[in-house]
Design an enzyme around this catalytic site. Structure first.
Site, short mmCIF file in Angstrom:
data_model
loop_
_atom_site.label_atom_id
_atom_site.label_comp_id
_atom_site.label_asym_id
_atom_site.label_seq_id
_atom_site.Cartn_x
_atom_site.Cartn_y
_atom_site.Cartn_z
N GLU A 1 0.85 -1.19 0.00
CA GLU A 1 0.00 0.00 0.00
C GLU A 1 0.89 1.24 0.00
O GLU A 1 1.80 1.35 0.81
CB GLU A 1 -0.92 0.01 1.22
CG GLU A 1 -1.85 1.19 1.32
CD GLU A 1 -2.75 1.12 2.54
OE1 GLU A 1 -3.15 2.20 3.03
OE2 GLU A 1 -3.02 0.01 3.04
N GLU B 1 -3.26 11.37 2.82
CA GLU B 1 -4.52 11.25 3.55
C GLU B 1 -4.75 12.60 4.22
O GLU B 1 -3.99 13.00 5.10
CB GLU B 1 -4.44 10.13 4.58
CG GLU B 1 -4.27 8.75 3.96
CD GLU B 1 -4.02 7.67 4.99
OE1 GLU B 1 -4.91 6.86 5.22
OE2 GLU B 1 -2.90 7.67 5.55
#
Length: 421
Positions: A153, A158
């Protein structure tokens, strides 16, 4: 150009209008758009050749569930409008959104997105990931069994525009939070480990962040910002915020020597976090002035030799998107006896011809043409004249010509002088 149009027409913009592009390519290299993972979102619906309006394997993290009805394309943006779930579904009470790439082949290259986060305690994200697959052989942990598996990942960013009740909450409002993860499902049933490095202290190790903050006083919900990652190889990723270098990660090798060695899919989604509290209220989720994430575009690039074609996984439809500002820049010049050696950069959305011209006393004394492939390239060339003195007080200029041989851009002339002692 698209950025100029946006500056004039979009009421959503205030600052952060910097032109976005990958880092300067090395000599002999070129950045070229990867069509399968790039979209300007200028239509009125998702491009079904490229995107799903849901996630293949994940419903979301309770209490937010991925809901296709939150996703729309309008006014030059892909929008995810978070809201209360119309019918609560067990642990799910909130509707978030997920846009996932059809392709699952994103590999080493440059990935960037320009977006404006919502102002609630739900994330606006841009990341890559892949599925769990069996681990072949013995890993660095010393485990070797039929049950174990692993996945990767790459969290490019974010962002959370709401106020999280943790000391690190401001980081998600005021800058770029990024991570690399290597996930491992161990030999014991139900075991799962995560090996992480990155700026995000909630999910990474909180290290390797350099210039990952927005200007003082700015927050991710106020303006559009560009977030990017250069996935360089199996072990290293560089991160960029508004074209500025924001940090470098050497991916954790606790599990294997070269962890970032498999292609991934792309995600643009909104979600709730276990550590992101308080949860958005029904009133906030009903307020369209704060509940929406706006994605202006997403762009991805191959890194190839300047004279080589990139093998596209998805062919372009219609005219090339307005990505690059057509330009040429002479980088270096060096006179070696009767030969002028030089390097230059160029940008173009379409294949063009470069007219390399040497002028003296406003007269052309030398010219040649070179075919250039679309993209952002860096190359070298040379000019040979009868004797070195012929170069004295001349000027080198590089012009970009369209298919109809019209000049579409020119470099700043560079003066060439002969040093006579």
């Amino acid at each position: 150009m698209k950025l100029i149009k946006l500056a004039l027409t979009s009421s959503l913009l205030t600052t952060s209008l910097a032109y976005a592009k990958p880092p300067e390519p090395e000599l002999g290299k070129r950045w070229v758009i990867n069509n399968a993972y790039s979209d300007e979102f200028n239509g009125n619906s998702l491009d079904k050749r490229k995107w799903l309006d849901h996630h293949r394997t994940w419903k979301g993290r309770p209490p937010a569930m991925f809901d296709p009805s939150t996703v729309s394309v309008q006014n030059g943006n892909m929008q995810i409008t978070n809201k209360m779930l119309e019918k609560p579904n067990k642990k799910f009470t909130i509707s978030g959104g997920a846009v996932q790439s059809i392709g699952q082949t994103a590999y080493h290259g440059f990935y960037e997105s320009r977006f404006k986060a919502s102002r609630i305690n739900m994330s606006t994200t841009f990341w890559l990931s892949n599925r769990n697959v069996p681990f072949e052989g013995k890993n660095h942990l010393g485990q070797d069994c039929e049950r174990d598996g692993w996945s990767m990942e790459l969290d490019i960013v974010e962002a959370v525009g709401g106020v999280i009740d943790k000391a690190f909450g401001a980081n998600f409002r005021q800058g770029m939070q990024y991570n690399t993860h290597v996930w491992y499902s161990g030999c014991e049933k139900g075991s799962r480990s995560r090996f992480s490095k990155g700026a995000n202290v909630a999910e990474g190790d909180g290290t390797q962040a350099f210039n990952n903050k927005l200007p003082k006083g700015e927050e991710v919900w106020q303006n559009f910002n560009t977030y990017a990652a250069w996935w360089k190889d199996e072990n290293e990723v560089d991160f960029y915020l508004n074209d500025g270098f924001a940090g470098r990660i050497q991916v954790d090798t606790s599990l294997l020597e070269k962890p970032y060695s498999r292609p991934m899919s792309m995600q643009l989604l909104t979600e709730t976090y276990d550590w992101g509290r308080p949860l958005p209220t029904p009133e906030q989720l009903a307020d369209n002035s704060i509940n929406t994430s706006y994605y202006d575009w997403v762009r991805s690039y191959y890194y190839v030799d300047v004279d080589k074609d990139a093998v596209q996984q998805l062919e372009r439809v219609g005219k090339a998107d307005d990505i690059f500002v057509e330009s040429a820049t002479v980088k270096t010049t060096k006179l070696v006896r009767d030969t002028l050696q030089f390097t230059y950069l160029y940008e173009t959305d379409e294949d063009v011809t470069a007219l390399i011209e040497l002028t003296k006393d406003s007269q052309s004394i030398y010219s040649q043409t070179v075919k250039l492939k679309a993209g952002y390239g860096h190359l070298a060339d040379q000019i040979k004249l009868t004797k070195a003195m012929d170069f004295d007080n001349s000027q080198l200029t590089i012009h970009l010509l369209s298919n109809s041989q019209q000049k579409i851009a020119s470099s700043k002339p560079v003066k060439v002088s002969v040093n006579v002692k």
